[in-house]
Design an enzyme around this catalytic site. Structure first.
Site, PDB file in Angstrom:
ATOM      1  N   ARG A   1       0.798  -1.229   0.000  1.00  0.00           N
ATOM      2  CA  ARG A   1       0.000   0.000   0.000  1.00  0.00           C
ATOM      3  C   ARG A   1       0.824   1.269   0.000  1.00  0.00           C
ATOM      4  NH1 ARG A   1      -3.050  -3.431   1.564  1.00  0.00           N
ATOM      5  NH2 ARG A   1      -1.200  -4.027   2.668  1.00  0.00           N
ATOM      6  N   THR A   2       1.784   1.330   0.911  1.00  0.00           N
ATOM      7  CA  THR A   2       2.481   2.600   1.071  1.00  0.00           C
ATOM      8  C   THR A   2       3.247   2.942  -0.207  1.00  0.00           C
ATOM      9  OG1 THR A   2       2.631   2.172   3.422  1.00  0.00           O
ATOM     10  CG2 THR A   2       4.039   3.902   2.567  1.00  0.00           C
TER      11      THR A   2
ATOM     12  N   HIS B   1       5.471   6.236  11.452  1.00  0.00           N
ATOM     13  CA  HIS B   1       4.957   6.069  10.087  1.00  0.00           C
ATOM     14  C   HIS B   1       4.009   7.243   9.817  1.00  0.00           C
ATOM     15  CE1 HIS B   1       3.585   4.398   6.446  1.00  0.00           C
ATOM     16  NE2 HIS B   1       3.272   3.169   6.815  1.00  0.00           N
TER      17      HIS B   1
ATOM     18  N   LYS C   1      25.810  -3.586  -2.199  1.00  0.00           N
ATOM     19  CA  LYS C   1      27.274  -3.545  -2.399  1.00  0.00           C
ATOM     20  C   LYS C   1      27.964  -2.874  -1.219  1.00  0.00           C
ATOM     21  CE  LYS C   1      26.780  -2.810  -7.367  1.00  0.00           C
ATOM     22  NZ  LYS C   1      26.991  -1.784  -8.401  1.00  0.00           N
TER      23      LYS C   1
ATOM     24  N   ARG D   1      11.372   3.969   3.105  1.00  0.00           N
ATOM     25  CA  ARG D   1      11.041   3.023   4.193  1.00  0.00           C
ATOM     26  C   ARG D   1      12.287   2.216   4.506  1.00  0.00           C
ATOM     27  NH1 ARG D   1       5.917  -0.896   4.592  1.00  0.00           N
ATOM     28  NH2 ARG D   1       5.059   1.109   5.144  1.00  0.00           N
TER      29      ARG D   1
END
Ligand code: NCD
Length: 306
Positions: A53-54, A131, A82, A103
């Site tokens: 969703r986000t 959030h 890396k 995120r």
């Protein structure tokens, strides 16, 4: 709000939040009017942790504004694999993009990123911490469906320890009048002490902690269900023991108020039975829809394109 970062739900004043909600409601009413607002702009979506969703709602939001997106949905496809530092990645990406949504599994990572970025950074979830754009979504949902942000008894149920959406929601709601929280969780997953001390007690907000949803559901104006956050447990056995602590079904809904709304940031696992989806009080899919519109409003404000 131009060029501000959104790392914590308190980064915006109540006045700024109102501006975002007002714009989101204008977009909902007349989406076409905004479809070229971000022509030529680029959003970078850097997702070091899974999301549906986000990430999609950020990407859809930018596309619906006429902008473009770049990014990755898992760190293995970026130079993080890396060994590149977050600081270097952000310095680079802020050259390529006009706004960054990020995120990351580590608490505080979005704050660190904002120090190295020359463009606005939006925290799309940092570990079990905060959030804030889910909170924008939640507040807009409450404002539209319950008509106001004040005077609600809000039950929050599930994983209150690791649930970042819960931490952000309590923080943000602490600024509105006459809010009462009922915190429903197993004792192992209670709300962190810092939220109780620094937010609830400090602001004289009425709250109680209980273990049984049945005991309190009839008192609630809003029931905010959450998933037990499997990925944050150190011990699988403990997760298995707690995962089915709460299941909201029609039997429980029968004793709830007629105008209570059920919210959930989603994804749900099995804490809300599918039968509840057909109850008119189920608001979680509407909430996900509002999430896209509120992110459109946020992007427009941060980029200062109107
Ligand atoms: C939440 C999250 O990522 O914290 N989901 C979301 O953003 N809609 C809730 C969760 O994962 O349980």
């Amino acid at each position: 709000m131009i060029n501000k970062h959104l790392i914590d739900p308190m980064d915006f004043s109540i006045y700024e939040l109102d501006e975002i909600f007002k714009l989101a409601q204008e977009i909902i009413a007349e989406p076409k009017r905004f479809s070229h607002m971000c022509d030529g702009k680029i959003l970078a979506a850097l997702f070091y942790e899974p999301s549906t969703r986000t990430r999609f709602s950020f990407e859809a939001a930018m596309m619906r504004l006429g902008g473009n997106i770049l990014g990755f949905s898992e760190p293995n496809s970026s130079s993080a694999s890396k060994g590149e530092t977050l600081a270097d990645t952000i310095k680079m990406v802020s050259i390529y993009a006009d706004v960054i949504a990020m995120r990351h599994p580590k608490e505080g990572s979005a704050r660190v990123a904002s120090k190295y970025s020359s463009v606005p950074v939006i925290n799309a979830g940092d570990g079990g911490h905060q959030h804030p754009t889910q909170t924008l979504t939640d507040l807009l949902t409450i404002k539209i469906l319950k008509k106001k942000l004040t005077g609600h008894t809000i039950g929050i149920c599930g994983d209150l320890k690791y649930g970042r959406t819960v931490h952000s929601l309590i923080k943000a709601m602490s600024r509105y009048e006459n809010i009462k929280f009922i915190l429903i969780s197993p004792k192992e997953l209670k709300i962190p002490e810092y939220i109780k001390e620094e937010i609830l007690s400090k602001n004289n907000i009425e709250f109680k902690e209980v273990e049984r949803l049945e005991e309190v559901i009839s008192e609630l104006d809003i029931l905010y269900m959450t998933r037990i956050q499997k990925e944050r447990f150190f011990n699988e056995e403990e997760y298995l023991r707690l995962k089915d602590s709460y299941i909201l079904d029609l039997e429980k809904m029968n004793v709830a108020k007629d105008d209570m709304i059920v919210m959930h940031p989603l994804p749900r696992v099995n804490e809300i039975a599918m039968e509840v989806d057909y109850d008119s009080r189920a608001a979680y899919f509407k909430q996900a829809e509002y999430g896209m519109y509120v992110r459109m409003a946020l992007i427009v404000k941060l980029l200062g394109v109107m």
